[in-house]
Each structure stands twice: as structure tokens, then as C-alpha cells.
Design a protein around this motif. Structure first.
Motif, PDB file in Angstrom:
ATOM      1  N   PHE A 265       0.812  -1.221   0.000  1.00 57.16           N
ATOM      2  CA  PHE A 265       0.000   0.000   0.000  1.00 57.16           C
ATOM      3  C   PHE A 265       0.844   1.269   0.000  1.00 57.16           C
ATOM      4  O   PHE A 265       0.322   2.358   0.233  1.00 57.16           O
ATOM      5  N   GLY A 266       2.154   1.123  -0.235  1.00 55.61           N
ATOM      6  CA  GLY A 266       3.041   2.276  -0.169  1.00 55.61           C
ATOM      7  C   GLY A 266       2.706   3.357  -1.173  1.00 55.61           C
ATOM      8  O   GLY A 266       2.639   4.546  -0.838  1.00 55.61           O
ATOM      9  N   LYS A 267       2.474   2.973  -2.419  1.00 56.26           N
ATOM     10  CA  LYS A 267       2.179   3.967  -3.459  1.00 56.26           C
ATOM     11  C   LYS A 267       0.826   4.633  -3.228  1.00 56.26           C
ATOM     12  O   LYS A 267       0.672   5.837  -3.400  1.00 56.26           O
ATOM     13  N   LYS A 268      -0.148   3.836  -2.819  1.00 60.84           N
ATOM     14  CA  LYS A 268      -1.494   4.365  -2.633  1.00 60.84           C
ATOM     15  C   LYS A 268      -1.569   5.343  -1.466  1.00 60.84           C
ATOM     16  O   LYS A 268      -2.249   6.376  -1.542  1.00 60.84           O
ATOM     17  N   LEU A 269      -0.850   5.044  -0.377  1.00 62.14           N
ATOM     18  CA  LEU A 269      -0.912   5.873   0.827  1.00 62.14           C
ATOM     19  C   LEU A 269       0.317   6.746   1.002  1.00 62.14           C
ATOM     20  O   LEU A 269       0.463   7.397   2.037  1.00 62.14           O
ATOM     21  N   VAL A 288       3.549   4.987   9.534  1.00 64.20           N
ATOM     22  CA  VAL A 288       2.872   3.925   8.776  1.00 64.20           C
ATOM     23  C   VAL A 288       1.584   3.506   9.474  1.00 64.20           C
ATOM     24  O   VAL A 288       0.534   3.325   8.836  1.00 64.20           O
ATOM     25  N   GLN A 289       1.629   3.356  10.791  1.00 62.69           N
ATOM     26  CA  GLN A 289       0.440   2.958  11.543  1.00 62.69           C
ATOM     27  C   GLN A 289      -0.672   3.991  11.421  1.00 62.69           C
ATOM     28  O   GLN A 289      -1.847   3.644  11.270  1.00 62.69           O
ATOM     29  N   GLU A 290      -0.314   5.262  11.486  1.00 61.86           N
ATOM     30  CA  GLU A 290      -1.331   6.317  11.390  1.00 61.86           C
ATOM     31  C   GLU A 290      -2.006   6.318  10.025  1.00 61.86           C
ATOM     32  O   GLU A 290      -3.229   6.467   9.918  1.00 61.86           O
ATOM     33  N   LYS A 291      -1.228   6.127   8.968  1.00 64.57           N
ATOM     34  CA  LYS A 291      -1.803   6.168   7.622  1.00 64.57           C
ATOM     35  C   LYS A 291      -2.608   4.906   7.299  1.00 64.57           C
ATOM     36  O   LYS A 291      -3.599   4.965   6.564  1.00 64.57           O
ATOM     37  N   LEU A 292      -2.192   3.777   7.836  1.00 67.02           N
ATOM     38  CA  LEU A 292      -2.923   2.537   7.563  1.00 67.02           C
ATOM     39  C   LEU A 292      -4.225   2.465   8.353  1.00 67.02           C
ATOM     40  O   LEU A 292      -5.205   1.872   7.899  1.00 67.02           O
ATOM     41  N   ASN A 293      -4.233   3.049   9.529  1.00 68.84           N
ATOM     42  CA  ASN A 293      -5.442   3.007  10.357  1.00 68.84           C
ATOM     43  C   ASN A 293      -6.419   4.115   9.992  1.00 68.84           C
ATOM     44  O   ASN A 293      -7.551   4.110  10.395  1.00 68.84           O
TER      45      ASN A 293
END
Length: 293
Positions: A265-269, A288-293
Motif C-alpha cells: 500500500f506504499g504507493k497508494k498511501l 505507517v500505523q497512522e496512515k494505515l489506520n
């Protein structure tokens, strides 16, 4: 012998003349003793904390996985046969082919003895010190060997003391409770390995295991591509599951590493790659945790 009064005077003199050294020695000894006591207290507390944690996690119990100990001899014969085993195999072979001839005869078919595959073949390389009857090797391509191995295993299974009842006898000594079969065969058809669905598309062609550096770490950081399904007794999983209500789930929840999350999900987020500097990894992980959650 020195008089007590002289001994007192001598002690006072040394105390006044070497007061600094005595004071320093006392402080050093006290610090070392205090450090020793502190280490004992810390390790004792850590040990008790670990014991309490294990008891609470396992509901005051722990899991033990046991497998039956089957001797190699019960799994099949080898070329290292004793004279007694050779004679037993020859007797079985004679009976095997006699039964086969009887079947042919009962069906009205002609039996060709030349098609028989002997269970034992001569071994000229064996030392002359062995009896001629023992200078043989096993012909594993003979159908006799397969049937003989099956018979030996059946004989072993009837007298083996590694059954569930034997395991329960041992477990009763330790107040064991709850016996479950792990990796038991399921009546369901084989389920394929996990597949990743992105943008409502499932790529069935991307099924090969992945590992960036061909190590265990590499396989773990590509867990989605390297995972598969397995069946486990619900009683064993219950203690590890926080939520048991699956009515709100839209899929199968999985736990992936942060490295794999970034690669997927690196490119998308707009997630940055893992930094090489150890001091920066904490900030990177939090981001990373903040953007994934």
C-alpha cells in the motif's frame, strides 16, 4: 601477646592514619552489595512476572503437542536384515505368491511364474564372512516388500503403547485436560493458498512464494503471498482470539508485517520505505500505523 589496651590504641592509630582508605573501602563494598541485592530483586521480579503472564495467557495451563514415537523398523525394512528377518521375509514371500496363484486359479487364468519379482536379490559385494543366505539385498520394487511392510506396521500398531489412551495416562499425572487432534484431515476439498485482492481484482497467476532475500525474514515480510489455510480446533484458538463475533467481518482478518504493508500500500498511501537508520525507524513505524489506520 599484645594487651587489650595496646590493641585499642593500635586500632585508633590506624583509624586516624588511614581514615580515607577505610571510608572508600566501606563505600565500595556497600555499593557492590547494594548492586547485588538490586540485581537479585530485579531478576526475581522478572521471573515472577513471566510466570504470572504465562498463567494468565494460558488460563493457568500451557499447551503441549505430542506425536507418536514410531520406530523406524515399524515403518519399513531396510537392507540391514538379520538372518531371522530374512527367513521371515522369505516365508511371507512364499505365502504371498501362493495366494496369488490361488487367485489366478479361481478365476481360470494361467499364472506365469516368470513375472514374479523376488523380494531378495543376491549381493555379491557382501563379505564372505556372512552366511550365504544373508548375502542378499532387498528388492524394493517387488510388490512383496510393500505388503510385508504393511503387515509389519499392523503388527506393531496392535501392540504399540503410543495411543491416545497411553497419552492420557501420562497426562493424568500432571492434571492434563483437553485433548485435541492437530492437523487432522478434513472432509472439505483442498483450499488454495491465500490470494491478494486489490482494486476488486484477484490475480490467480501470482501464486509463487516470495522472499526478498530468500531467508525466513524474507518469507515473513511477504506473508500474504506465502500463507495458506489450516484447520484447527476452535477450543485451541479461543484463548488467542479477542473478538469471536464474525458477523461484521467482510473478509478473513490477517496480520501482516509493516514491511509488507508498505510494499502493498506504499504507493497508494504515500508510505516511505523502511529507513536504514535505527533511530528513524520508530518515527517511520508510527507514521505507517497512522496512515494505515
Amino acid at each position: 601477646m599484645i594487651r587489650p589496651s595496646y590493641a585499642v590504641k593500635l586500632a585508633r592509630t590506624k583509624l586516624h592514619s588511614k581514615c580515607g582508605m577505610l571510608f572508600a573501602s566501606t563505600i565500595v563494598a556497600s555499593l557492590l552489595f547494594a548492586a547485588l541485592i538490586a540485581i537479585i530483586i530485579v531478576f526475581t521480579g522478572a521471573e515472577k512476572s513471566a510466570e504470572m503472564f504465562i498463567k494468565k495467557v494460558g488460563n493457568d495451563r500451557y499447551l503441549v503437542k505430542a506425536s507418536p514415537n514410531i520406530p523406524n523398523k515399524a515403518l519399513g525394512i531396510t537392507n540391514n536384515l538379520s538372518l531371522e528377518e530374512i527367513r521371515e521375509l522369505k516365508a511371507f514371500e512364499k505365502k504371498y505368491y501362493q495366494n496369488l496363484q490361488d487367485k489366478y486359479k479361481s478365476l481360470g487364468l494361467a499364472y506365469d511364474k516368470s513375472t514374479e519379482a523376488p523380494a531378495l536379490l543376491p549381493a555379491s559385494w557382501m563379505p564372505d564372512s556372512l552366511p550365504e543366505e544373508q548375502r542378499v539385498t532387498v528388492n524394493f520394487s517387488s510388490p512383496v516388500i510393500s505388503d510385508f511392510n504393511d503387515q509389519q506396521f499392523e503388527k506393531y500398531a496392535k501392540t504399540a503403547n503410543n495411543k491416545l489412551t497411553n497419552l492420557k495416562e501420562i497426562g493424568s499425572k500432571y492434571d492434563a485436560a483437553g485433548y485435541y487432534i492437530v492437523d487432522k484431515i478434513s472432509g472439505l476439498p483442498q483450499i488454495p493458498a491465500l490470494r491478494l485482492i486489490q482494486n476488486d481484482k484477484e490475480d490467480f497467476g501470482n501464486s509463487n512464494p516470495k522472499a526478498d532475500d530468500m531467508t525466513t525474514y524474507g518469507y515473513y515480510t511477504n506473508a500474504i503471498y506465502n500463507s495458506n489455510y489450516t484447520f484447527t480446533d476452535q477450543q485451541l484458538l479461543r484463548r488467542y482470539m479477542l473478538a469471536t463475533d464474525a458477523s461484521r467481518l467482510n473478509g478473513i482478518p490477517v496480520v501482516v508485517s509493516v514491511q509488507e504493508a508498505v510494499s502493498l500500500f506504499g504507493k497508494k498511501l504515500n508510505l516511505e520505505a523502511e529507513p536504514a537508520d535505527t533511530n528513524q525507524k520508530s518515527t517511520w513505524l508510527k507514521n505507517v500505523q497512522e496512515k494505515l489506520n
